[in-house]
Design a protein around this motif. Structure first.
Motif, short mmCIF file in Angstrom:
data_model
loop_
_atom_site.label_atom_id
_atom_site.label_comp_id
_atom_site.label_asym_id
_atom_site.label_seq_id
_atom_site.Cartn_x
_atom_site.Cartn_y
_atom_site.Cartn_z
N PHE A 1 0.70 -1.34 0.02
CA PHE A 1 0.07 -0.11 0.17
C PHE A 1 0.96 1.37 0.12
CE2 PHE A 1 -3.12 -2.86 1.63
CZ PHE A 1 -4.08 -2.87 0.77
N GLY A 2 1.90 1.29 0.83
CA GLY A 2 2.65 2.32 0.94
C GLY A 2 3.24 2.78 -0.53
N GLY A 3 3.81 1.63 -1.33
CA GLY A 3 4.14 1.97 -2.63
C GLY A 3 3.34 2.39 -3.52
N LEU B 1 -10.84 2.93 1.42
CA LEU B 1 -10.75 1.76 0.30
C LEU B 1 -9.63 1.67 -0.37
CD1 LEU B 1 -12.89 -0.16 -0.57
CD2 LEU B 1 -13.67 1.57 -2.41
N GLU B 2 -9.00 0.40 -0.36
CA GLU B 2 -7.57 0.27 -0.99
C GLU B 2 -7.39 0.89 -2.27
OE1 GLU B 2 -7.07 -4.20 -1.90
OE2 GLU B 2 -7.32 -3.75 0.25
N MET C 1 -0.42 6.18 1.35
CA MET C 1 0.93 6.44 1.70
C MET C 1 1.30 6.36 3.03
SD MET C 1 2.63 9.42 -0.45
CE MET C 1 2.01 10.98 0.32
N ILE C 2 0.20 7.00 3.98
CA ILE C 2 0.62 7.27 5.48
C ILE C 2 0.11 6.29 6.32
CG2 ILE C 2 0.78 10.02 4.96
CD1 ILE C 2 -1.94 9.86 6.15
N ASP D 1 5.63 -5.44 13.12
CA ASP D 1 5.40 -5.85 11.81
C ASP D 1 4.37 -4.55 10.87
OD1 ASP D 1 6.86 -7.96 11.48
OD2 ASP D 1 5.05 -9.16 12.35
N ALA D 2 4.58 -4.17 9.88
CA ALA D 2 4.30 -3.40 9.19
C ALA D 2 2.21 -3.92 8.96
CB ALA D 2 4.53 -3.27 7.71
N TRP D 3 1.75 -2.85 8.92
CA TRP D 3 0.11 -3.11 9.26
C TRP D 3 -0.32 -3.54 8.03
CZ3 TRP D 3 -4.45 0.31 8.33
CH2 TRP D 3 -5.57 -0.26 8.55
N GLY D 4 -0.07 -2.67 7.04
CA GLY D 4 -0.83 -3.18 5.55
C GLY D 4 -2.17 -3.48 5.54
N CYS D 5 -2.86 -2.60 5.96
CA CYS D 5 -4.21 -2.98 6.03
C CYS D 5 -4.76 -4.32 6.53
CB CYS D 5 -4.94 -2.58 4.66
SG CYS D 5 -5.22 -0.90 4.22
N GLY D 6 -4.00 -4.71 7.57
CA GLY D 6 -4.31 -6.02 8.35
C GLY D 6 -3.63 -7.14 7.59
N ARG D 7 -2.99 -7.01 6.57
CA ARG D 7 -2.48 -8.03 6.08
C ARG D 7 -1.41 -8.93 6.76
NH1 ARG D 7 -2.64 -10.33 1.04
NH2 ARG D 7 -4.03 -9.16 -0.44
#
Lengths: 320, 486, 664, 218
Positions: free
Chosen positions: A130-132, A211-212, A220-221, C555-561
C-alpha cells in the motif's frame, strides 16, 4: 527598498502566519468536513475535531515498521519543516515576512515538492504494497500538479515582472485593475484545480476513504502512527492552509499589511482569515457537488489545469 | 649514386633469391634489403631537399616526391618482407606451397619491389609506364601463389583488367608524347622525360591533352583501384598471401597514384585546373561511394580491407583533385599512413586466416578473448584505418578536408564525410563481430610470437608518431608537394 | 602549468600501461587525481583573475600545428571536468576489478580524462578535432571494457561510435566552412574573419556544428546513443561521460556560436532552446519510466542537458535581442547548471557503480533496502537526488532558479519568437521538475528503501573507502552551490562574460545567496537551510520529549495483511506505471501478458507472465528504418560485383566510351 | 613515292582494323588466330612504311620487333593454347555476331569523331589514319567485354594493344625505343602469363571453369 528584510516586523509577521496556518490549517479541514456533512444532511464532527485528533495522536506510542529505516522517522519532520519554512516566508499577513526577499515562486513550489517527495519516500520505506501504491499515485498527481502550480503563479508574475511573491502582491495593490485581467482569472481557475489536487480533496482524492483501490494519500501514510502521524497530518493541513491563503492573497491582496505596525498586522490577520475561509468554503462546495474521479481520469483534469495556466501566461504576455 | 644503390639492392637480392634454394634466411635477407633501401631512401630525401638528383645519364631522377615514395615503398616492404619466412613456413606446413614455389615467391617479391622503385625513380614517363606494367606481371604470379582455383581466378581477372587498363594508360602516354612533339611553345623536346614534358606543359594541345589525361586516369586508375576499373582489387587482395596483399594495397596502388600525380601536374599546366579537378573528383567520389555501399554488408575480412583501399584511393583522388600545396602534402601523408596501416591489417589478417582457416567475418568471433595481442593489433589497425587520432590518417584526412573546403568544395567534403561515417559504422561493426564476444570452447590462447608482434606494433607506433609529431616529415611533405605543382 | 596537469594525466596513462596489476590502479589513480586537481587549480586561477593562457607549437600535429588557449569560458568547463575527473580517479581505486583494471582500460581511462581537460582548451580547428576524436575514441573503447560479460555493450558501442563519428564529421565540416574564407584555422583567426562570411554560410556552418555538438550533448532526437552507451560503460567512465563529456557538447555550441560566430542570429538560439525543450521533456519522461538505474540516470542527463540548452539558447536569443544583462543571467544559469549537474550526476553514476558492485545488478526491480547495508551510499544518493530534484538549498535548485529568472525576465523582450521560446522554456522547466521528482523518488525509494527484492540486494555491503571518498567529494558542490551560490558568482560572471564575448555589468551581486540586482529576485538558501534544520531539530526534540522510549518495532500493518513478502512491494515498474499510462502516446510502451491456465480449469491460472518494455520511440521510428534501408542498400550493392569478368570489363568499357564522348 | 607511301600506309592501316573486325565476326579459334597474325604483320608493315618514309632507324627496328612478336610469336603461342583446348569456340558470345558487327560500326564512327579532334593538331597523311587505330582499340575492347572464352579475352587484349601500337606509329612515328621495347616485351609477357594461367587452371581443375569464373564475388 521594499524587499529589505525587516527583522522585527518580519519576525512578528512570520510568527503570526505560522500560528495562523498551524492552527488554521486543521481548522480549515474541520470546517470543510462540517460543510460537507451539513450539505449531506449530517451533523458532522465539530470543526475543531482535527486539532483534537492531533493532540490525541501526540500522546500515542511511536511505532515503526520492521523494515523501515530512518527515513520513516525523518519524512514527517521534512514535511512539517518544509511547510513551516514556506509558511514563514510567504506573504500572508505581511508583505515583509521574515526572508520575504526569498519568497520566490520557485522556492515555495519546490519546498512543497520536497515535502511531497519526503512523504512519498516515507510511504515506500515500510516495504508494503500500500505504501508503494500511495507514493506512486501521490507522486504522479504531484508531477502533474506542481508544474501547473508553478506556471499559474508565473502567470500572475508577468505584469510585475518578478517571481518574488511579496512584490507581486505589492504591485497588485498598486494596480487594482490587474485583478480582473483575463490572465488572472484563467490563473485562478488553474490554481483552484491545482490546490484541490495538492491538498488531496475530491475529486482528486478522498481524504475520508480507506478503500484500498481509491486511496492515494491515506495509503501513503498507512504505516504512520502516534506523533509521526500527527506530524504528517499537521504538515498536510499546513500545506492546505498555505495554499488556500496564498490563493486568496494572490488574487485579493487587500488587507495585507505593508507596514509592520501592530494595527495593520491585526487587520491583515482578520482579513486573511476571512479570505481563506471563503476559499475553503468554495472548495468544500466543489467537493460536495462532485464525485471522485477515477485515478486515470485525473491526468485529464490536471492537464486541464496545466493548459489553463499556460493559457493564462500566454494571455498575460499578449495583453500586457 | 643513392638512386643506383636503391635500385641495385633489391635487384641483387633478386639474383640471390633466384640462385639459392629456399631457406628461411632468404626471407630475412629480403627484409634486410628492404630495410637497407628504406635507410637509403631517407638519405635520398635529405639529398633531394636541395636539388633533384640524377643518375645514369638522366635516365633516373629523384626529387623529394620520388624520395618520399621510396620511403613509403621501403617502409611497407620492410613490414611485408619481414613476414616472408613466417608466411612460407606456415604455408609449407599446411601443404599450400613447396620449397620451389617459396623460392619463386621470394624472387617475385623482389622483382615486384624493384619495379615499383624504378617506377618512382625513373625520369621517363614511358619507363614509368613500363615499370608499372611490369609490376602487374610480377604480382600476377604472387596472387596465384596459393595455386587454388580461387587464386587462379583472381589472378586471371587481375591480369586481364590491369592489362587493359594499363594499355589505356599507354595510349594516354602516347597522346601526351604526340602533344609534346607538336607543342606550340618555343622549346621543342622529343623525349618523354618528366622535366622536358613539364618544360613544354603549358603549350600542349588542350584537346589531345584532355583525352590523354582522361585515358591516363582510367588507365592508371585501374592500378590505383579507382572506379570503374577497380573490380580486380577485392579478388586479388583476398586471394594473395598476406604479405603480397600488404604490398599491393599498401604501395602498389600508391605507386600508380604517383603516376597520376605526375600526369595531373602536366594536365593542369596544359588545361588549367578545371578539367583535371572535375575528372578526379568524379572518379574519387564514385570510388568512395562504391566502397561505402560495398562495405556495408561485406562478408569477407580481406575483401573488406580491399574495399577500404578503394575508399582511401578515392579520398586520395579527391585530394589530388584539389591540388593545392596543402592538399598534396596531405595526400602524401595519407599515402604513407594508409600504406603502413593497410600493411599491418593485411599481415594481421593473414595471421587470423592462419588461425581460423577462414576470412569470413561471420565465422570469426571472440578474437580478443583468445588472441588478445593479435586482436589488439588488428583492432588498433582498424582504428587507424577509420582515421581516428592519434593515427596519422586522421591528420591527413582532416587536412585534405580543409584543403577541399578552402578550394570551395565543401559539398565534396560533405559527401565524403557522410561516406566516411557510414564506412566507420560498417567497418567497426564487422570488426566488432570478429574481435568481440566470448571465446569459443576449446580454443587456445597462445601468445603471439615477438617476431610477429614487434614489426606490427612498431608500425602502429610509427603511425601514431606520424600523426602526432610534425618534425620527421613536415618539410619533406611540403617540398615533395612542390614537385607536382604545375 | 596546465600542460603540466595534462602531462601528469598522460603519464598516468603510461603508468597504467606499463606497471603490474596492483600498483597500476593506485599509481594511475593518484597521478590522474593529482593532474585533475592541478588543472582545477589552473582553471580556478583563470576564473579568479580573468587572464587567458595560451600555448602554441608547430612541432606537434603535422601540417597543422597545435594550439591551446584557456579563457574563462574554457576554464569553467575544465573545472567541471577536472573536478569530476579527480573523483572518478579516486573511485576507480576501489572500483577497478577485472576488465577495468586491465592495462588498456586504465590507460584509456586516463587518456579520456586528458582529452576532457584538453577539449575546452583547444584553440584551433585541428587541435579541437584531434582531442574531440581522441575523447570519442577513448570513451568508445571504454564502453567496450566489459563486453565479454555484457553483450549489450557491443551494440551500445556501435551506436555510440557511429553517431559520434557522424557528429564529428558534421562538426568538422561546419568548422571548415567557417575557416574557408578566413585564412587560418586558429580560433582567433576564425573569430576575426567570421563576420566577413555571408549570413547563409554562417548559418549553414552553425547548423552543422550544432548538430554535432548537440548529438554529443545528448539532445533529442540525436540522443539515442546516450541511454545505451552511458549505462554500459564502467561507472567511473559513465560518470565522466554523463557529467563532463556531454558538457563538452554544450561548450562547443557556446564556443562556436557565441565566440567564433559572434552570436549569429536569433533563430539559431531559438533552435538551440527548442532542442533543449524537447530534450528536457523527453529525457524526463523516459527517466521516470526506466527501471535500469543507470539508464534512468542517462535519460536524466538528457533532461538536464535540455535545461542547460534552454539556458544557452535563451542567452543567445536575448543577446541578439539587445538584452545583454538578461542574456548574461541566462548564460550564468546554464553554466552553473553544468557544474551542478556534473557533480550530482557524477555522484549518482558512481553510486550506481557502487550498487552494481555490491549487488551485481542495476535493475531497480531487483534492489531494495540498501539504506541499511550501504548508508553512506544512500546519503550520497539522497543529497545528489535532492539536488537533481531541485530541493531548495541544494545545487539544482539554485541553478534552476537562476534559469527561471533569466526566462521570466526574457518575457520583456519585444520579439514574439523569443518570448515563445522563453515560455516553452518555463513550461519545460515546470514539467521536468515534477517528472524528475518522480524519477528520483522512485530511484531512491525503490532502490534503497523497503525490503531487498533479490539475494544480491539482501547481501550487499558498503563500498570501499576510496569509493566513498570519491562519492563524498562529488556531493560537495551539490551542497555548496546550493547553500552559498553567491560564492560562485564572481567566477560565473567571468565565465559568462567570456562566453557571451561581452563585458556587461553582471546583474548578479555576490552575497551568501544570490541577488539579481535591478531585476528583483533573490534567494537566501543558507537562511532557508537554517530554517529547515532548526524546525527539524525542534520537531525532533519535541517528539523525543513526548516519550522517553525509542520507537517500537512492529510488523507493518498493511491494512491488516498477515503475510507480507518483499515480492508484494511496489517495484520501479509499477511505481512509474500511472505516469506511463498518462504518457502512453509518447512512450508507446509494449506490454505482453501471458497467462497459463491449469489443466483442469480455465478459471485457475498456473502462471502469469507480464512483460513491459519501453523502447525509445525515436529510435524505433526514426533510426531503425534508416539502418534497415542502409543495410538493404549494402546487400543489393553486392550484386554489382557478381564475379563476372565480362561485367567488370564492361564497367571500364562504358567508362571509356563516356570519356571519349565527353572529351572527344 | 608519295602515292605509294600513302597507298601502302592506308592499305596496311586498313588491314589492321579490318582484321580486328574479322576476329569479331569469326568464331573458330584457328581463324581468329590467323586474323591476329595478319594484323601483326600489317602493323609491322605500317611501322616499316613509316620508317622508310621518315628515315627513322629506330622505327625500323621496332617494325621488325613487332613483326616477330605480334606476327609470329604471339600467334604461335595462341595456336598452342587452342590445340590444348579444341572446344574453345566462341559459341555463345554475350552479344551475338550480327549485333557485334553493328556495334563495331558504331564504335568505328565514334573513333573517327574523336580521332579528328586529335589529328587536327598535326594534320598529315599518317595522322589522318590514327582513328583506325583508335577504332581497333575499341573493337578489341568490345571483344573483351562480350566474349566469354579465355582465348577470346587474350585476343581482345592483343587487339587493343595492336590498336594502340597503330596509333603510336601513326601519330608519333613511335615512342622512344626503350619505351617501345618495354611495351612490346610487356605484351609478350602478358600473353605468356595468361597462357600459363590458362594451362595451370586447366591442369588444376577438371571442368572448364574458364568461361564462368564467378567463384569470387561479393
Amino acid at each position: 527598498m521594499t524587499l529589505a528584510i525587516v527583522p522585527v516586523g518580519g519576525v512578528v509577521a512570520s510568527l503570526i502566519q505560522l500560528v495562523l496556518v498551524a492552527l488554521g490549517g486543521p481548522l480549515l479541514v474541520g470546517l470543510m468536513a462540517k460543510v460537507k456533512a451539513r450539505a449531506e444532511g449530517r451533523v458532522g464532527a465539530p470543526i475543531g475535531q482535527p486539532l483534537r485528533d492531533l493532540r490525541k495522536l501526540l500522546t500515542k506510542e511511536r511505532l515503526h515498521a520492521r523494515h523501515a529505516s530512518v527515513v520513516l522517522a525523518l519524512a514527517p519532520m521534512v514535511i512539517v519543516a518544509s511547510a513551516v519554512v514556506a509558511v514563514a516566508i510567504s506573504p500572508l499577513v505581511s508583505t515583509h515576512p521574515l526572508l520575504g526577499s526569498s519568497a520566490d515562486i520557485l522556492v515555495i513550489v519546490y519546498l512543497l515538492l520536497t515535502g511531497s517527495a519526503a512523504a512519498a519516500l516515507g510511504g515506500l520505506d515500510t516495504g508494503t504494497a500500500f505504501g508503494g501504491m500511495g507514493s506512486s499515485r501521490a507522486m504522479t498527481i504531484g508531477a502533474l500538479a506542481e508544474p501547473a502550480l508553478l506556471v499559474a503563479v508565473i502567470a500572475l508574475s508577468i505584469q510585475s515582472g518578478t517571481s518574488n511573491l511579496p512584490r507581486i502582491m505589492v504591485d497588485t495593490l498598486a494596480h487594482p485593475d490587474w485583478v480582473l485581467a483575463p490572465s488572472r482569472l484563467l490563473a485562478l481557475g488553474a490554481l483552484l484545480i491545482v490546490v484541490i489536487a495538492e491538498t488531496g480533496r475530491i475529486p482528486v482524492d478522498n481524504p475520508a476513504t480507506h478503500l484500498e483501490l481509491t486511496m492515494v494519500h491515506e495509503a501513503m501514510i498507512l504505516e504512520y502512527a502516534g506523533p509521526e502521524l500527527a506530524m504528517v497530518t499537521l504538515g498536510e493541513a499546513m500545506r492546505l492552509g498555505l495554499l488556500f491563503s496564498l490563493v486568496a492573497n494572490l488574487f485579493l491582496p487587500w488587507g495585507i499589511a505593508t507596514h509592520a505596525t501592530a494595527l495593520s498586522l491585526l487587520g491583515a490577520t482578520a482579513s486573511l482569515i476571512a479570505k481563506t475561509v471563503l476559499v475553503a468554503l468554495g472548495v468544500a462546495l466543489i467537493e460536495v457537488r462532485s464525485a471522485k474521479l477515477r485515478l486515470f481520469r485525473l491526468p485529464e483534469l490536471l492537464a486541464g489545469g496545466f493548459v489553463l495556466s499556460v493559457l493564462a501566461v500566454v494571455t498575460g504576455l499578449v495583453t500586457r | 649514386m643513392l638512386i643506383i644503390a636503391i635500385l641495385l639492392i633489391p635487384l641483387i637480392m633478386t639474383v640471390v633469391a633466384a640462385s639459392v634454394p629456399w631457406r628461411p634466411w632468404v626471407g630475412w635477407a629480403t627484409a634486410a634489403s628492404s630495410g637497407a633501401f628504406l635507410a637509403l631512401g631517407v638519405a635520398l630525401s635529405v639529398a633531394t631537399m636541395s636539388a633533384p638528383q640524377w643518375a645514369l645519364h638522366h635516365s633516373f631522377r629523384a626529387d623529394s616526391l620520388s624520395a618520399f615514395m621510396v620511403i613509403v615503398i621501403g617502409a611497407v616492404s620492410l613490414l611485408a618482407t619481414s613476414f616472408t619466412s613466417r608466411t612460407m613456413r606456415q604455408e609449407m606446413e599446411s601443404g599450400a606451397t613447396t620449397a620451389r614455389y617459396a623460392r619463386h615467391y621470394a624472387v617475385l617479391m623482389q622483382v615486384f619491389i624493384t619495379c615499383m622503385l624504378s617506377a618512382v625513380l625513373t625520369a621517363n614517363l614511358g619507363v614509368l609506364w613500363v615499370s608499372i606494367e611490369a609490376t602487374t606481371i610480377a604480382t600476377t604470379f604472387l596472387v596465384s601463389h596459393r595455386r587454388t582455383d580461387a587464386a587462379f581466378e583472381a589472378s586471371w581477372k587481375y591480369v586481364i583488367l590491369c592489362s587493359i587498363g594499363i594499355a589505356l594508360a599507354f595510349l594516354g602516354t602516347v597522346l601526351i608524347y604526340y602533344a609534346q612533339l607538336h607543342a606550340s611553345g618555343p622549346v621543342h623536346s622529343s623525349s618523354l622525360d618528366w622535366t622536358s614534358v613539364m618544360s613544354v606543359a603549358h603549350h600542349l594541345d588542350p584537346n589531345v591533352t584532355r583525352l590523354a589525361f582522361a585515358l591516363l586516369v582510367v588507365g592508371y586508375g585501374t592500378k590505383v583501384g579507382l572506379v570503374p576499373m577497380h573490380s580486380w582489387l577485392p579478388d586479388a587482395h583476398s586471394q594473395a598471401p598476406a604479405p603480397v596483399s600488404a604490398l599491393m594495397s599498401g604501395v602498389l596502388l600508391s605507386v600508380a597514384f604517383y603516376g597520376l600525380l605526375r600526369f595531373r601536374a602536366i594536365a593542369v599546366a596544359a588545361l588549367g585546373p578545371v578539367f583535371p579537378r572535375a575528372l578526379l573528383l568524379v572518379v574519387g567520389l564514385v570510388s568512395l561511394l562504391l566502397a561505402t555501399v560495398m562495405l556495408i554488408a561485406q562478408r569477407d575480412l580481406k575483401r573488406m580491407l580491399a574495399y577500404s583501399s578503394i575508399e582511401h584511393m578515392g579520398l586520395l583522388a579527391i585530394g589530388a583533385a584539389v591540388g593545392s600545396p596543402l592538399a598534396i602534402a596531405a595526400v602524401l601523408l595519407h599515402i604513407l599512413g594508409h600504406g603502413i596501416t593497410k600493411a599491418v591489417l593485411f599481415l594481421s589478417s593473414g595471421e587470423i586466416y592462419h588461425l581460423e582457416g577462414s576470412t569470413e567475418i561471420d565465422k570469426i568471433s571472440g578474437l580478443l578473448a583468445r588472441r588478445p595481442t593479435l586482436a589488439g593489433i588488428f583492432g588498433f589497425g582498424v582504428l587507424s584505418l577509420v582515421a581516428l587520432p592519434p593515427f596519422s590518417l586522421f591528420v591527413s584526412e582532416l587536412t585534405m578536408a580543409r584543403a577541399e573546403v578552402d578550394a570551395g568544395l565543401w559539398w565534396v567534403v560533405a559527401i565524403s564525410l557522410g561516406c566516411l561515417s557510414v564506412i566507420f559504422a560498417a567497418v567497426t561493426r564487422h570488426t566488432r563481430q570478429m574481435l568481440m564476444g566470448a571465446a569459443s570452447v576449446g580454443s587456445s590462447s597462445s601468445p603471439l610470437s615477438v617476431s610477429v608482434a614487434l614489426p606490427l606494433i612498431s608500425a602502429l607506433v610509427a603511425c601514431v608518431a606520424l600523426g602526432v609529431l610534425a618534425w620527421p616529415l613536415q618539410s619533406l611533405l611540403t617540398h615533395a608537394a612542390q614537385g607536382v605543382l604545375p | 602549468m596546465f600542460l603540466a596537469a595534462l602531462s601528469i594525466c598522460a603519464s598516468a596513462a603510461v603508468m597504467a600501461a606499463v606497471l603490474p596489476r596492483r600498483p597500476r590502479v593506485v599509481v594511475s589513480a593518484a597521478l590522474g587525481a593529482l593532474g585533475c586537481l592541478l588543472a582545477s587549480g589552473v582553471a580556478l586561477r583563470i576564473l579568479l583573475t580573468g587572464e587567458t593562457l595560451a600555448f602554441h607549437t608547430s612541432q606537434v600535429l603535422p601540417v597543422t600545428g597545435f594550439s591551446l588557449t584557456i579563457d574563462p569560458l574554457g576554464a569553467w568547463f575544465i573545472l567541471v571536468s577536472s573536478f569530476v575527473g579527480a573523483a572518478a580517479c579516486v573511485f576507480n581505486v576501489g572500483y577497478a576489478k577485472g576488465a577495468m583494471a586491465s592495462r588498456s582500460a586504465l590507460s584509456m581511462f586516463m587518456l579520456f580524462i586528458v582529452t576532457l581537460l584538453a577539449v575546452p582548451a583547444a584553440s584551433s580547428v585541428m587541435t579541437l578535432m584531434f582531442f574531440w576524436e581522441m575523447m570519442a575514441l577513448s570513451s568508445w573503447l571504454l564502453i567496450l571494457t566489459d563486453q565479454t560479460r555484457h553483450p549489450d555493450a557491443r551494440s551500445a558501442a556501435l551506436w555510440y561510435g557511429a553517431m559520434t563519428q557522424a557528429g564529428a564529421a558534421s562538426i568538422l565540416l561546419g568548422l571548415l566552412v567557417m575557416t574557408s574564407h578566413g585564412g587560418g584555422q586558429s580560433f582567433a583567426d576564425v573569430s576575426a574573419h567570421s563576420l566577413a562570411l555571408s549570413g547563409v554560410t554562417r548559418s549553414f556552418a552553425f547548423v552543422l556544428v550544432l548538430l554535432g555538438f548537440a548529438s554529443k550533448a545528448g539532445a533529442v532526437p540525436l540522443h539515442v546513443w546516450l541511454p545505451k552507451a552511458h549505462p554500459e560503460a564502467p561507472s567511473p567512465v559513465s560518470a565522466l561521460m554523463s557529467s563532463s563529456m556531454v558538457a563538452m557538447g554544450v561548450y562547443g555550441i557556446i564556443r562556436v556560436g557565441e565566440d567564433l560566430l559572434h552570436g549569429g542570429t536569433v533563430w539559431w538560439w531559438i533552435a538551440v532552446a527548442l532542442l533543449g525543450v524537447v530534450s528536457a521533456l523527453y529525457g524526463a519522461l523516459h527517466a521516470t519510466t526506466s527501471t535500469d538505474l543507470k539508464r534512468l540516470l542517462a535519460y536524466s542527463t538528457v533532461d538536464i542537458i535540455g535545461l542547460v540548452l534552454i539556458g544557452v539558447g535563451a542567452a543567445g536569443a536575448l543577446a541578439d535581442n539587445a538584452q545583454p544583462v538578461i542574456a548574461h543571467l541566462a548564460m550564468t544559469a546554464a553554466l552553473m547548471l553544468v557544474l551542478a549537474h556534473a557533480a550530482f550526476k557524477g555522484a549518482l553514476f558512481l553510486a550506481a557503480g557502487a550498487i552494481e558492485r555490491a549487488t551485481g545488478t542495476r535493475n531497480l526491480d531487483l534492489l531494495g533496502g540498501l539504506i541499511h547495508s550501504m548508508p553512506v551510499t544512500a546519503l550520497v544518493v539522497v543529497i545528489s537526488a535532492g539536488a537533481i530534484m531541485a530541493v531548495p538549498t541544494l545545487s539544482g535548485f539554485s541553478s534552476e532558479w537562476l534559469l527561471l529568472q533569466g526566462l521570466l525576465h526574457g518575457f520583456r523582450v519585444a520579439s514574439t519568437p523569443t518570448v515563445i521560446v522563453m515560455l516553452l522554456g518555463v513550461i519545460a522547466l515546470a514539467l521536468t521538475g515534477g517528472l524528475t521528482a518522480v524519477a528520483f523518488v522512485k530511484a531512491f525509494g525503490i532502490g534503497f528503501l523497503g525490503q531487498a527484492r533479490s539475494t544480491g540486494a539482501a547481501t550487499a555491503r558498503e563500498t570501499s573507502t576510496s569509493m566513498r571518498v570519491a562519492m563524498g567529494w562529488l556531493t560537495i558542490p551539490s551542497v555548496v552551490i546550493g547553500v552559498v551560490p553567491g560564492l560562485f558568482v564572481p567566477l560565473l560572471n567571468r565565465a559568462s562574460s567570456s562566453a557571451l564575448n561581452a563585458s556587461v555589468v553582471s546583474p548578479l551581486t555576490r552575497d551568501t545567496g544570490v541577488v539579481v540586482s535591478k531585476l528583483g529576485g533573490a534567494i537566501e538558501p543558507a537562511a532557508l537551510l537554517v530554517g529547515l534544520v532548526a524546525v527539524m531539530a525542534l520537531l525532533w526534540a519535541f517528539t523525543q520529549s513526548l516519550t522517553q522510549r525509542r520507537a517500537r518495532r512492529v510488523d507493518a500493518w498493511g491494512c491488516g495483511r498477515e503475510l507480507q513478502t518483499p515480492r508484494m512491494q511496489y517495484t520501479a515498474t509499477s511505481f512509474a506505471e500511472p505516469l506511463q499510462r498518462v504518457f502512453a502516446d509518447v512512450l508507446r510502451p509494449q506490454a505482453d501478458v501471458e497467462v497459463t491456465h491449469v489443466a483442469e480449469s480455465r478459471y485457475y491460472e498456473q502462471s502469469l507472465m507480464y512483460e513491459n518494455r519501453i523502447v525509445d520511440v525515436l529510435e524505433a521510428r526514426g533510426y531503425r528504418p534508416l539502418i534497415a534501408v542502409t543495410m538493404r542498400l549494402g546487400r543489393q550493392a553486392r550484386r554489382l560485383q557478381n564475379g563476372s569478368i565480362n561485367r567488370y570489363l564492361a564497367f571500364g568499357f562504358v567508362a571509356l566510351l563516356v570519356v571519349l564522348v565527353v572529351v572527344g | 613515292m608519295s602515292t605509294t607511301y600513302i597507298a601502302s600506309l592506308e592499305l596496311a592501316s586498313g588491314a589492321v582494323l579490318l582484321s580486328a573486325v574479322m576476329t569479331l565476326w569469326r568464331r573458330g579459334v584457328r581463324s581468329i588466330v590467323t586474323m591476329l597474325s595478319l594484323q601483326g604483320i600489317a602493323l609491322a608493315a605500317v611501322a616499316m612504311v613509316l620508317a622508310l618514309h621518315e628515315h627513322e632507324r629506330a622505327l625500323l627496328v621496332t617494325g621488325a620487333l613487332v613483326f616477330v612478336v605480334k606476327g609470329l610469336v604471339v600467334p604461335t603461342l595462341l595456336r598452342r593454347v587452342s590445340r590444348l583446348d579444341p572446344r574453345s569456340r566462341e559459341s555463345r558470345p554475350l552479344v551475338n555476331v550480327p549485333a557485334s558487327l553493328v556495334f563495331a560500326a558504331v564504335l568505328i564512327v565514334l573513333a573517327y569523331v574523336v580521332g579528328t579532334r586529335i589529328t587536327s593538331l598535326a594534320p598529315s597523311h599518317a595522322t589522318h589514319l590514327a582513328p583506325l587505330g583508335l577504332a581497333t582499340v575499341l573493337v578489341g575492347y568490345f571483344m573483351l567485354v562480350t566474349r566469354r572464352r579465355a582465348v577470346s579475352k587474350i585476343v581482345g587484349l592483343i587487339l587493343v594493344d595492336n590498336g594502340i601500337a597503330l596509333v603510336t606509329f601513326l601519330l608519333t612515328s613511335g615512342v622512344p625505343l626503350i619505351v617501345e621495347l618495354g611495351s612490346s616485351l610487356d605484351v609478350l609477357l602478358v600473353v605468356v602469363v595468361l597462357q600459363f594461367l590458362m594451362v595451370s587452371m586447366r591442369h588444376h581443375s577438371d571442368t572448364d571453369q574458364l568461361t564462368e569464373m564467378k567463384a569470387l564475388h561479393d
